[in-house]
Design an enzyme around this catalytic site. Sequence first.
Site, PDB file in Angstrom:
ATOM      1  N   ASP A  59     -12.057   7.097   3.680  1.00  0.00           N
ATOM      2  CA  ASP A  59     -10.844   6.905   4.480  1.00  0.00           C
ATOM      3  C   ASP A  59     -10.427   5.421   4.522  1.00  0.00           C
ATOM      4  O   ASP A  59      -9.328   5.102   4.953  1.00  0.00           O
ATOM      5  CB  ASP A  59     -11.078   7.436   5.902  1.00  0.00           C
ATOM      6  CG  ASP A  59      -9.771   7.647   6.666  1.00  0.00           C
ATOM      7  OD1 ASP A  59      -8.691   7.582   6.033  1.00  0.00           O
ATOM      8  OD2 ASP A  59      -9.843   7.890   7.883  1.00  0.00           O
ATOM      9  N   ARG A 119      -7.476  -0.468   1.158  1.00  0.00           N
ATOM     10  CA  ARG A 119      -8.004  -1.726   0.604  1.00  0.00           C
ATOM     11  C   ARG A 119      -8.440  -1.561  -0.844  1.00  0.00           C
ATOM     12  O   ARG A 119      -8.386  -2.507  -1.625  1.00  0.00           O
ATOM     13  CB  ARG A 119      -9.150  -2.229   1.501  1.00  0.00           C
ATOM     14  CG  ARG A 119     -10.317  -1.300   1.589  1.00  0.00           C
ATOM     15  CD  ARG A 119     -11.205  -1.574   2.807  1.00  0.00           C
ATOM     16  NE  ARG A 119     -10.615  -1.095   4.056  1.00  0.00           N
ATOM     17  CZ  ARG A 119     -11.193  -1.227   5.249  1.00  0.00           C
ATOM     18  NH1 ARG A 119     -12.375  -1.831   5.367  1.00  0.00           N
ATOM     19  NH2 ARG A 119     -10.603  -0.752   6.330  1.00  0.00           N
ATOM     20  N   LYS A 169     -10.058  13.003   8.006  1.00  0.00           N
ATOM     21  CA  LYS A 169      -9.562  12.700   9.347  1.00  0.00           C
ATOM     22  C   LYS A 169      -9.523  13.964  10.189  1.00  0.00           C
ATOM     23  O   LYS A 169      -9.458  15.075   9.656  1.00  0.00           O
ATOM     24  CB  LYS A 169      -8.128  12.146   9.250  1.00  0.00           C
ATOM     25  CG  LYS A 169      -8.023  10.774   8.630  1.00  0.00           C
ATOM     26  CD  LYS A 169      -6.569  10.314   8.594  1.00  0.00           C
ATOM     27  CE  LYS A 169      -6.411   8.959   7.956  1.00  0.00           C
ATOM     28  NZ  LYS A 169      -7.030   7.852   8.701  1.00  0.00           N
ATOM     29  N   ASP A 178       1.790   6.580   5.321  1.00  0.00           N
ATOM     30  CA  ASP A 178       0.792   5.593   4.905  1.00  0.00           C
ATOM     31  C   ASP A 178       1.232   4.845   3.638  1.00  0.00           C
ATOM     32  O   ASP A 178       0.470   4.076   3.068  1.00  0.00           O
ATOM     33  CB  ASP A 178      -0.564   6.292   4.703  1.00  0.00           C
ATOM     34  CG  ASP A 178      -1.735   5.356   4.925  1.00  0.00           C
ATOM     35  OD1 ASP A 178      -1.548   4.312   5.573  1.00  0.00           O
ATOM     36  OD2 ASP A 178      -2.833   5.690   4.445  1.00  0.00           O
ATOM     37  N   LYS A 221       0.862  -1.182   0.000  1.00  0.00           N
ATOM     38  CA  LYS A 221       0.000   0.000   0.000  1.00  0.00           C
ATOM     39  C   LYS A 221       0.898   1.231   0.000  1.00  0.00           C
ATOM     40  O   LYS A 221       1.705   1.433   0.904  1.00  0.00           O
ATOM     41  CB  LYS A 221      -0.895   0.002   1.242  1.00  0.00           C
ATOM     42  CG  LYS A 221      -1.637   1.335   1.470  1.00  0.00           C
ATOM     43  CD  LYS A 221      -2.521   1.317   2.724  1.00  0.00           C
ATOM     44  CE  LYS A 221      -3.091   2.705   3.025  1.00  0.00           C
ATOM     45  NZ  LYS A 221      -3.920   2.741   4.253  1.00  0.00           N
ATOM     46  N   GLU A 277      -9.280   3.659   2.226  1.00  0.00           N
ATOM     47  CA  GLU A 277      -8.787   3.726   0.846  1.00  0.00           C
ATOM     48  C   GLU A 277      -7.711   2.690   0.540  1.00  0.00           C
ATOM     49  O   GLU A 277      -7.547   2.292  -0.613  1.00  0.00           O
ATOM     50  CB  GLU A 277      -8.237   5.134   0.570  1.00  0.00           C
ATOM     51  CG  GLU A 277      -6.786   5.403   1.005  1.00  0.00           C
ATOM     52  CD  GLU A 277      -6.546   5.289   2.510  1.00  0.00           C
ATOM     53  OE1 GLU A 277      -7.530   5.394   3.270  1.00  0.00           O
ATOM     54  OE2 GLU A 277      -5.391   5.073   2.918  1.00  0.00           O
TER      55      GLU A 277
HETATM   56  N1  BES Z   1      -4.049   4.674   6.886  1.00  0.00           N
HETATM   57  C1  BES Z   1      -5.164   4.426   7.698  1.00  0.00           C
HETATM   58  C2  BES Z   1      -4.863   3.443   8.818  1.00  0.00           C
HETATM   59  C3  BES Z   1      -4.065   3.976   9.960  1.00  0.00           C
HETATM   60  C4  BES Z   1      -4.706   4.640  10.996  1.00  0.00           C
HETATM   61  C5  BES Z   1      -2.723   3.764  10.026  1.00  0.00           C
HETATM   62  C6  BES Z   1      -3.966   5.076  12.062  1.00  0.00           C
HETATM   63  C7  BES Z   1      -1.993   4.213  11.097  1.00  0.00           C
HETATM   64  C8  BES Z   1      -2.607   4.866  12.123  1.00  0.00           C
HETATM   65  C9  BES Z   1      -6.291   3.846   6.871  1.00  0.00           C
HETATM   66  O1  BES Z   1      -6.365   4.266   5.559  1.00  0.00           O
HETATM   67  C10 BES Z   1      -7.578   4.259   7.523  1.00  0.00           C
HETATM   68  O2  BES Z   1      -7.839   5.422   7.539  1.00  0.00           O
HETATM   69  N2  BES Z   1      -8.325   3.310   8.032  1.00  0.00           N
HETATM   70  C11 BES Z   1      -9.539   3.585   8.695  1.00  0.00           C
HETATM   71  C12 BES Z   1     -10.562   2.574   8.230  1.00  0.00           C
HETATM   72  C13 BES Z   1     -11.969   2.893   8.673  1.00  0.00           C
HETATM   73  C14 BES Z   1     -12.472   4.118   7.949  1.00  0.00           C
HETATM   74  C15 BES Z   1     -12.839   1.704   8.362  1.00  0.00           C
HETATM   75  C16 BES Z   1      -9.298   3.462  10.194  1.00  0.00           C
HETATM   76  O3  BES Z   1      -8.544   2.572  10.604  1.00  0.00           O
HETATM   77  O4  BES Z   1      -9.818   4.290  10.931  1.00  0.00           O
HETATM   78 ZN    ZN Z   2      -4.606   4.889   4.734  1.00  0.00          ZN
HETATM   79 MN    MN Z   3      -7.468   6.071   5.369  1.00  0.00          MN
END
Ligand code: BES
Ligand code: ZN
Ligand code: MN
Length: 489
Positions: free
Chosen positions: A336, A340, A266, A277, A254, A338
Site C-alpha cells: 500500500d 513512492r 485497504k 490517488d 503520482k 506504492e
Molecule cells: N494513496 C495513499 C495515501 C492516502 C491515504 C491518500 C488516505 C489519501 C487518503 C497511499 O498510497 C497509502 O496508502 N499510503 C499509506 C502508506 C503506509 C502503508 C506506509 C498510508 O498513508 O496509510
Molecule cells: Zn496511493
Molecule cells: Mn497506497
Amino acid sequence: MQIGFADTRPSGDYALVLPVSGKDRSALGSLGAAQQTVNAALDRQRFEGDGSSVSEQFVNDNGTVRRVLLVGLGTGAAPSESAEKLGGTAAARLLASGEKKAVIDLSGVGYDADTAARVALAAALRSWRHDRYRTRLKDNQKPTLEEIVIVGGEGAEQRYKARWVPVVEGVSLTRELVTEPANIIYPESFVERVRASLEGSGIEIEVLDRAQMEKLGMGALLGVAQGSVREARLLILRWNGGGTGGQPTAFVGKGVTFDTGGISIKQAAGMEAMKWDMGGAGAVSGALKALALRKAKANLVGICGLVENMPGGNAQRPGDVVTTLSGQTVEVINTDAEGRLVLADAVAYVQRNYKPSTIIDLATLTGAILVSLGHEWAGLFSNNEELASGLLKAADESGDKLWRMPLAEHFDRLLDSPIADMKNVGPREGGSITAASFIQRFIEKGVRWAHIDMAGKAWSDKPSSTYEKGATGYGVRLLDQYVADVLEK
Ligand code: BES
Ligand code: ZN
Ligand code: MN
C-alpha cells in the site's frame, strides 16, 4: 460559463451582483429608487458585509422584477482574495438559481485589472461541474446560469484572457481526471484523455508502455502495476516555451488511478476515495495545459507515473524485492506504500533523460499528512531553501496552500532494510517524512527537489469559493504561479 466584460451595466434581464465592503454601503447608490428598500432589508437581515456573506433580494427595477445579490467583501482581506470570494460566491449562488445571466458590477470598488480579472477567474472556477453520470437531475436542479458579465474593471478582460482563462482550462482538466471513476480513467485512458485535451496546445507528448519500461528496468513502478489487468503507462509532456538551452524544470505526478492497497489491502470503508490517488498526475497534466495555453516562457517537462494498484494472482507480495531504474533495490514491506515506488522510477527517468535542474513532485502520498496538516495545507518537503521559498510564495499567492515539513538523516535511516538497499516503509510515526525521504534517495546530487504531499487537498468534502465539493484542481494554480514568479521573471 461564458464570461464577458463591459464598461457599463447592460439593460435587460439579469441578476445584479453588488459588492459591499464591510459596513460601507455606497455600492447601493446605483440601485436608484430601490436603494431604500434594499438598505432597510439589509438592516433587518443584520447584514454586515462580512467576507462571502450574501443577501439575496428582489427589487422593482422600472417595472420588472430583478434579483439583486449583495455580496460582502469583509474588511482586511487582500483585494485579490476578496475578489475571488466575490466571484465564486456569486457564481455558486446563481448557478442553479433559475437566472440565465448575471452582472457583477465592480464600479466603485476600485479594483485594478488583475483583481477584477480574479472575480471572473473565481466565477469560472466555481461554475465547473461534472454532470456526465447524473441522468435524472430534476429541472430545478439543473444549472441555468450561462453568462456572467463583469462591469467596471478596466483592463480586466485582457488580463483575464491572457492569464486566467488558461488556468481555468488547466484546472478543469485536472478536476475531470480526478472526478472520473477508476473504471473510466485507468493508465491508458488517462493518457488518451490528456492527449485529446492537449491537442493544438503545442505540448509534445510521449508515452512509454509496459514493454518499454520493462526494457529500461523500471521495476518499482511495474511491480505496483503487476496485479492489475490495466497496463502501466509513463506519460511525458514537454513544453519548450523558454527558448533553446538551459536545463528544464520537471513536474512529476503520482498517477495511481486506483489504490486498493494491493495485497496489503485497504479496509472497505471509504476505499472509493482512492479513485483520486492520481491527483498528482492530474495536477501535472492540468498545469502543463495551463502553461502551454498561456505560452509560458519556460522549458518544462511533466511526467505522470500511471498505474493501478490491485491485488490478484500476479500482484507483488510483501517482502518482494524490486530493482528500480536507478539500480537501487527496494524491499516492498507494504504494497500500500506504492506511490513512492512509482515516483522513484519516474524521478529517475526524468533525471536520466532530461537532466532537469529542478524537480517538483506532487502526490497524494500519505494518510499521515492529513494527520499533520488536515485539509488546509499540503506538505512541502525540499532539499533547497530557494526552491522551497519560491513554492511557499506561489502557494500564498495562488491559494494552493503549502506548509513546510522537515527532512533529516534520522528519518532516512529508518528505511534501511536487512535484505535490500532500503524498504518502502518506515514506522508509523513521521510517516509523511519517511515517505519523502524515500523519494529523496532517488534524487541525484545537485538536483533541486521539492515534494508536495497533497493527500488532503485533491478532494474536498466541502465547497469553497473556487470549487464545489469534490475535485479541487489543487496544484495547477500553484505550479502556474511558481512558473510565473520564478521561471518567467
Ligand atoms: N494513496 C495513499 C495515501 C492516502 C491515504 C491518500 C488516505 C489519501 C487518503 C497511499 O498510497 C497509502 O496508502 N499510503 C499509506 C502508506 C503506509 C502503508 C506506509 C498510508 O498513508 O496509510
Ligand atoms: Zn496511493
Ligand atoms: Mn497506497
